[in-house]
Motif scaffolding. Structure first.
Motif, PDB file in Angstrom:
ATOM      1  N   GLU A 140      58.914  -0.410  10.039  1.00 24.77           N
ATOM      2  CA  GLU A 140      58.153  -0.594  11.115  1.00 24.77           C
ATOM      3  C   GLU A 140      56.867  -1.160  10.898  1.00 24.77           C
ATOM      4  OE1 GLU A 140      59.027  -1.058  14.413  1.00 24.77           O
ATOM      5  OE2 GLU A 140      61.220  -0.486  13.925  1.00 24.77           O
TER       6      GLU A 140
ATOM      7  N   ARG B 153      68.186  -2.258  10.559  1.00 23.85           N
ATOM      8  CA  ARG B 153      67.236  -2.500  11.623  1.00 23.85           C
ATOM      9  C   ARG B 153      66.197  -3.394  10.822  1.00 23.85           C
ATOM     10  NH1 ARG B 153      65.085  -4.573  16.092  1.00 23.85           N
ATOM     11  NH2 ARG B 153      63.193  -3.580  16.482  1.00 23.85           N
ATOM     12  N   HIS B 154      65.992  -2.955   9.785  1.00 18.13           N
ATOM     13  CA  HIS B 154      64.938  -3.845   9.116  1.00 18.13           C
ATOM     14  C   HIS B 154      65.548  -5.349   8.756  1.00 18.13           C
ATOM     15  CE1 HIS B 154      61.563  -4.967   6.166  1.00 18.13           C
ATOM     16  NE2 HIS B 154      62.492  -4.924   5.195  1.00 18.13           N
TER      17      HIS B 154
ATOM     18  N   GLU C 272      67.712  -6.963  10.898  1.00 21.62           N
ATOM     19  CA  GLU C 272      67.632  -7.361  12.116  1.00 21.62           C
ATOM     20  C   GLU C 272      66.193  -7.905  12.262  1.00 21.62           C
ATOM     21  OE1 GLU C 272      68.946  -4.149  14.663  1.00 21.62           O
ATOM     22  OE2 GLU C 272      71.013  -4.688  14.223  1.00 21.62           O
ATOM     23  N   ARG C 273      65.275  -7.172  12.079  1.00 20.55           N
ATOM     24  CA  ARG C 273      63.770  -7.407  12.553  1.00 20.55           C
ATOM     25  C   ARG C 273      63.535  -8.777  11.587  1.00 20.55           C
ATOM     26  NH1 ARG C 273      59.342  -4.259  11.519  1.00 20.55           N
ATOM     27  NH2 ARG C 273      58.212  -5.277  13.488  1.00 20.55           N
TER      28      ARG C 273
ATOM     29  N   GLU D 265      65.401 -11.979  12.592  1.00 22.30           N
ATOM     30  CA  GLU D 265      65.236 -12.490  13.808  1.00 22.30           C
ATOM     31  C   GLU D 265      63.749 -12.947  14.027  1.00 22.30           C
ATOM     32  OE1 GLU D 265      66.961 -12.911  16.631  1.00 22.30           O
ATOM     33  OE2 GLU D 265      68.758 -11.993  15.434  1.00 22.30           O
ATOM     34  N   TYR D 266      62.780 -12.472  13.207  1.00 17.96           N
ATOM     35  CA  TYR D 266      61.431 -12.999  13.176  1.00 17.96           C
ATOM     36  C   TYR D 266      61.169 -14.298  12.588  1.00 17.96           C
ATOM     37  CZ  TYR D 266      56.369 -13.327  12.441  1.00 17.96           C
ATOM     38  OH  TYR D 266      55.077 -13.465  12.545  1.00 17.96           O
TER      39      TYR D 266
END
Length: 245
Positions: A89, A121-122, A124-125, A128-129
């Protein structure tokens, strides 16, 4: 090792597998610095030890187990979910938006996949960013290989089963030379994405590949410009895209 520009051997390959960190974005963004600090914080809190002691243990587990995560799971029975959620995060603002990279990945024939030792999740982040999310057909995180990291062979086997990948028809992009050795042995064409920056002052685990890391038979191609490399590939595998641009 093939020279940049000699892409004929990639004709007919229709699966493109990209590592995430320091591969899809430039290593100079140095996202690892924050991830590294957050790993130390987590280890210190989980084991209730001083931060300096936790950092030394973190580095030892990386060397002995391939990832700090695997070391903590093996040696302390740690559940991986909280660890992964904490360390990934991070602030993504150092990441660039690379429209040319988005365009060229989308234009590659066949499937495009991300395979990371980080969490799904990493991946994906980050994608997407960077506005790359729509360019990929699938993301494979460390949880998908039962938390077994590259370069362990069983992790590659799990990836290929999960996404039904035929290595003989696939290309593997990585910033760590050691992670290309199993891929090459399986039949992947391999591309080492290296950094121009001098990272010699950084800890070994924090260093992206350099040009000298290409001096291995399991590295087929070397580039410090992923977008330019893929544009060269397109000239061979989809010349109509280049002509129409």
């Amino acid at each position: 090792m093939a020279l940049a520009g000699e892409f004929e051997a990639l004709a007919g390959r229709d699966t493109w597998v990209f590592d995430l960190d320091n591969t899809l974005y430039p290593a100079e963004c140095d996202l690892f610095a924050e991830i590294d600090q957050r790993m130390t914080d987590f280890v210190a809190g989980f084991l209730r030890m001083e931060r300096e002691e936790a950092r030394a243990l973190q580095k030892r587990y990386y060397a002995e187990h391939g990832t700090t995560l695997r070391g903590m799971m093996t040696m302390h029975g740690m559940s991986p979910e909280d660890f992964l959620a904490h360390v990934h995060e991070i602030d993504l603002s150092p990441l660039p938006h690379l429209p040319d990279l988005c365009e060229v990945i989308a234009a590659l024939p066949g499937r495009k996949l991300v395979y990371t030792n980080g969490s799904r999740r990493h991946a994906e982040r980050v994608t997407e960013y960077m506005k790359l999310g729509a360019s990929f057909d699938g993301l494979f995180g460390i949880e998908d290989s039962d938390y077994t990291p590259k370069p362990t062979q069983s992790a590659y086997d799990a990836f290929c089963r999960h996404h039904d990948v035929d290595p003989a028809r696939a290309v593997f992009f990585e910033d760590l030379e050691r992670n290309l050795k199993p891929a090459h042995a399986m039949g992947f064409a391999t591309v080492l994405v290296h950094s121009k920056k001098d990272w010699s002052h950084e800890p070994v685990e924090a260093r992206p590949a350099g040009a000298n890391d290409a001096n291995h038979p399991h590295v087929d191609y070397l580039t410090d410009d992923l977008t330019g490399f893929l544009q060269g590939v397109l000239q061979v595998v989809r010349p109509e895209v280049i002509r129409g641009s």
